[in-house]
Design a protein around this motif. Structure first.
Motif, short mmCIF file in Angstrom:
data_model
loop_
_atom_site.label_atom_id
_atom_site.label_comp_id
_atom_site.label_asym_id
_atom_site.label_seq_id
_atom_site.Cartn_x
_atom_site.Cartn_y
_atom_site.Cartn_z
N ASP A 158 -11.07 -5.60 -5.83
CA ASP A 158 -11.74 -6.76 -5.25
C ASP A 158 -12.62 -6.32 -4.09
OD1 ASP A 158 -10.09 -6.32 -3.05
OD2 ASP A 158 -8.64 -7.86 -3.62
N ARG A 159 -13.20 -7.27 -3.40
CA ARG A 159 -14.18 -6.93 -2.37
C ARG A 159 -13.57 -6.25 -1.15
NH1 ARG A 159 -15.68 -11.45 -4.97
NH2 ARG A 159 -17.84 -11.58 -5.70
N THR A 160 -12.24 -6.34 -1.04
CA THR A 160 -11.56 -5.66 0.07
C THR A 160 -11.07 -4.27 -0.33
OG1 THR A 160 -9.41 -6.60 -0.49
CG2 THR A 160 -10.83 -7.89 0.99
N GLY A 161 -11.30 -3.87 -1.56
CA GLY A 161 -10.89 -2.55 -2.02
C GLY A 161 -9.51 -2.50 -2.63
N ASN A 162 -8.83 -3.65 -2.75
CA ASN A 162 -7.50 -3.66 -3.36
C ASN A 162 -7.61 -3.64 -4.89
OD1 ASN A 162 -6.10 -3.89 -0.88
ND2 ASN A 162 -6.58 -6.08 -0.81
N VAL A 163 -6.71 -2.90 -5.53
CA VAL A 163 -6.72 -2.80 -6.98
C VAL A 163 -6.16 -4.08 -7.59
CG1 VAL A 163 -5.88 -1.51 -8.98
CG2 VAL A 163 -6.46 -0.29 -6.88
N ARG A 164 -6.96 -4.75 -8.41
CA ARG A 164 -6.53 -5.99 -9.07
C ARG A 164 -6.10 -5.76 -10.50
NH1 ARG A 164 -8.62 -10.70 -7.02
NH2 ARG A 164 -7.34 -11.66 -8.66
N GLY A 165 -6.68 -4.76 -11.14
CA GLY A 165 -6.35 -4.51 -12.54
C GLY A 165 -6.74 -3.10 -12.93
N MET A 166 -6.22 -2.66 -14.06
CA MET A 166 -6.55 -1.34 -14.60
C MET A 166 -6.84 -1.47 -16.09
SD MET A 166 -3.81 1.28 -12.87
CE MET A 166 -3.96 1.77 -11.15
N ARG A 167 -7.76 -0.65 -16.55
CA ARG A 167 -7.98 -0.48 -17.98
C ARG A 167 -7.49 0.91 -18.36
NH1 ARG A 167 -13.58 -3.10 -17.74
NH2 ARG A 167 -13.18 -5.25 -18.38
N ILE A 168 -6.57 0.97 -19.29
CA ILE A 168 -6.00 2.24 -19.73
C ILE A 168 -6.29 2.41 -21.22
CG2 ILE A 168 -3.89 3.59 -19.99
CD1 ILE A 168 -2.70 2.04 -17.66
N THR A 169 -7.01 3.47 -21.56
CA THR A 169 -7.29 3.78 -22.96
C THR A 169 -6.31 4.85 -23.42
OG1 THR A 169 -9.65 3.27 -22.70
CG2 THR A 169 -9.00 4.56 -24.63
N LEU A 170 -5.44 4.48 -24.34
CA LEU A 170 -4.39 5.37 -24.80
C LEU A 170 -4.93 6.39 -25.80
CD1 LEU A 170 -1.73 2.59 -25.43
CD2 LEU A 170 -1.70 4.23 -23.55
N ALA A 171 -4.29 7.56 -25.84
CA ALA A 171 -4.63 8.55 -26.86
C ALA A 171 -4.39 7.95 -28.24
CB ALA A 171 -3.78 9.80 -26.68
N LYS A 172 -5.27 8.27 -29.17
CA LYS A 172 -5.12 7.74 -30.54
C LYS A 172 -3.80 8.19 -31.15
CE LYS A 172 -7.25 5.67 -34.08
NZ LYS A 172 -6.37 5.91 -35.21
N TRP A 173 -3.36 9.41 -30.86
CA TRP A 173 -2.10 9.91 -31.39
C TRP A 173 -0.94 9.04 -30.93
CZ3 TRP A 173 2.65 11.67 -29.86
CH2 TRP A 173 3.37 12.46 -30.76
N PHE A 174 -0.92 8.71 -29.65
CA PHE A 174 0.16 7.88 -29.11
C PHE A 174 0.05 6.45 -29.64
CE2 PHE A 174 1.98 5.09 -25.84
CZ PHE A 174 3.25 5.61 -25.74
N TYR A 175 -1.14 5.90 -29.63
CA TYR A 175 -1.39 4.54 -30.11
C TYR A 175 -0.93 4.39 -31.56
CZ TYR A 175 -4.33 0.62 -31.77
OH TYR A 175 -4.81 -0.53 -32.34
N ASP A 176 -1.33 5.31 -32.42
CA ASP A 176 -0.92 5.25 -33.83
C ASP A 176 0.59 5.39 -33.97
OD1 ASP A 176 -3.55 4.97 -34.62
OD2 ASP A 176 -3.82 7.08 -35.14
N GLY A 177 1.19 6.25 -33.15
CA GLY A 177 2.63 6.46 -33.22
C GLY A 177 3.43 5.23 -32.85
N VAL A 178 2.92 4.46 -31.88
CA VAL A 178 3.61 3.23 -31.48
C VAL A 178 3.56 2.19 -32.59
CG1 VAL A 178 3.51 1.26 -29.89
CG2 VAL A 178 3.28 3.59 -29.01
N LEU A 179 2.40 2.06 -33.23
CA LEU A 179 2.19 0.97 -34.19
C LEU A 179 2.62 1.32 -35.61
CD1 LEU A 179 -1.24 -0.41 -32.94
CD2 LEU A 179 1.05 -1.29 -32.49
N MET A 180 2.95 2.58 -35.87
CA MET A 180 3.43 2.92 -37.21
C MET A 180 4.78 2.26 -37.46
SD MET A 180 4.99 6.81 -36.99
CE MET A 180 3.39 7.57 -36.73
#
Length: 376
Positions: A158-180
């Motif tokens: 935000d405008r005060t520099g505080n972290v409001r959210g994060m975007r995390i892009t997972l490795a395809k290997w891990f992502y596929d492993g979770v959803l299999m």
């Protein structure tokens, strides 16, 4: 390193709705040495080859950040749980990039919330992004896949520099492993209360192998366990530390027993505790015996299942139940009487027509407790 971007109408992407997730761990990572077991910076690579020489794991560190640790894994467990929640809700397009509210993540992982906590979270993400993994665990000995646990992450401030959210892009290997199919296993929220790296790792091994192994549980020789751990230090030290953990016998949901053998290294047996016992409560001191004839060999039990459902008691106190442990872990201090909290929770369930044996009843109760007022 993260990309920082400022608030520009994107805050609505980060909805604080996932503080009571049913927690899930990616199954393939639960018994092989993918993470450092220490909080100390580790630069020494992990090299693992299975006894049959069919599975290999090589993990290397960035010299600036060091190897990703078993504590950094908490972030991946949270992300896996979010993915499974999307799947459970029937989402047609489950994202590989997740919009995460750091506050919710930290609360779910039983961590302190504050400025330093956000700094430590950023450090963990740096290690996850910079650690390089090379393995053939999914494709057999013909193909090796190389990846980092996360492809990238960015922060919304935000405008005060505080972290409001994060975007995390997972490795395809891990992502596929979770959803299999069968790619995850449910874990006890008390896992995050384990402070030792070896205890955390051993719980995951027990959950993977002993979760559905029946009354005999799962046994494994101490040298094989050492190889699977990827732990720094020598075998003698590892054996000493494992023996200490067995004596304490305080893993949530699983009892440990050291089985001595004549002129051979001992076996460590892991047996799922009775569902009505309190998670994390020590069992009677384990007896060191020779292996029982007819029990499963270490390689015979390699299939685990999700824990059967547990129901909130319809009456009576919860002090000596699993819900007592959840209350102690989540109620604000000073804590209200647990019997009164239990009665209030029963009223809450009746008002909202939620079954006492709802699939995620433990998570519902944990969230309910966290929102209670402290005792006066």
């Amino acid at each position: 390193m993260p990309q920082d971007y400022r608030e520009d109408g994107q805050v609505d992407l980060f909805l604080p709705q996932l503080t009571a997730l049913p927690l899930r761990d990616q199954r393939e990572t639960m018994e092989r040495p993918f993470f450092s077991l220490s909080k100390r910076k580790r630069l020494k690579p992990i090299d693992y080859v299975s006894p049959d020489r069919k599975v290999t794991v090589h993990v290397s560190a960035n010299s600036e950040y060091g190897l990703a640790t078993i504590y950094d894994l908490d972030i991946l467990i949270y992300c896996a749980s979010v993915l499974i929640e999307h799947k459970r809700r029937g989402a047609n397009d489950i994202p590989q990039t997740l919009n995460v509210v750091p506050y919710d993540m930290l609360r779910t992982l039983k961590r302190e919330v504050g400025g330093r906590a956000y700094d430590l979270l950023g450090n963990a993400l740096d290690r996850l992004q910079s650690t390089t993994v090379k393995t053939n665990i999914r494709s057999g000995d013909a193909v090796e896949t190389t990846f980092s646990w996360i492809d990238s992450y960015s922060q919304l401030k935000d405008r005060t520099g505080n972290v409001r959210g994060m975007r995390i892009t997972l490795a395809k290997w891990f992502y596929d492993g979770v959803l299999m199919e069968g790619g995850v296993l449910a874990i006890d929220p008390a896992y995050f209360s384990l402070t030792g790296g070896r205890e955390r790792w051993l719980y995951r091994v027990a959950r993977k192998h002993a979760g559905g192994a029946g009354t005999d549980g799962f046994a494994i020789s101490m040298p094989t366990l050492f190889e699977k751990s990827g732990a720094e230090g020598d075998y003698r030290r590892f054996k000493f530390e494992m023996t200490k953990i067995v004596r304490e016998n305080a893993l949530p949901g699983y009892a440990l027993e050291l089985e001595l053998r004549a002129e051979a290294e001992p076996f460590l047996r892991m047996v799922r505790r009775n569902l009505t016992s309190e998670p994390g409560a020590p069992s009677p001191a384990p007896v060191q015996t020779a292996p029982t004839p007819g029990r499963a060999t270490p390689s015979a039990q390699d299939k685990a299942i999700d824990e059967p459902p547990i129901a909130f008691p319809e009456y009576g106190h919860i002090a000596h139940s699993a819900f007592g442990a959840i209350a102690r872990a989540n109620l604000p201090e000073p804590q209200r009487d647990h019997g009164m909290v239990a009665d209030d929770f029963r009223s809450f369930l009746r008002q909202r027509e939620i079954a006492y044996d709802a699939r995620n009843i433990t998570q519902i109760f944990a969230t309910f407790c966290s929102k209670q007022r402290a005792a006066l």
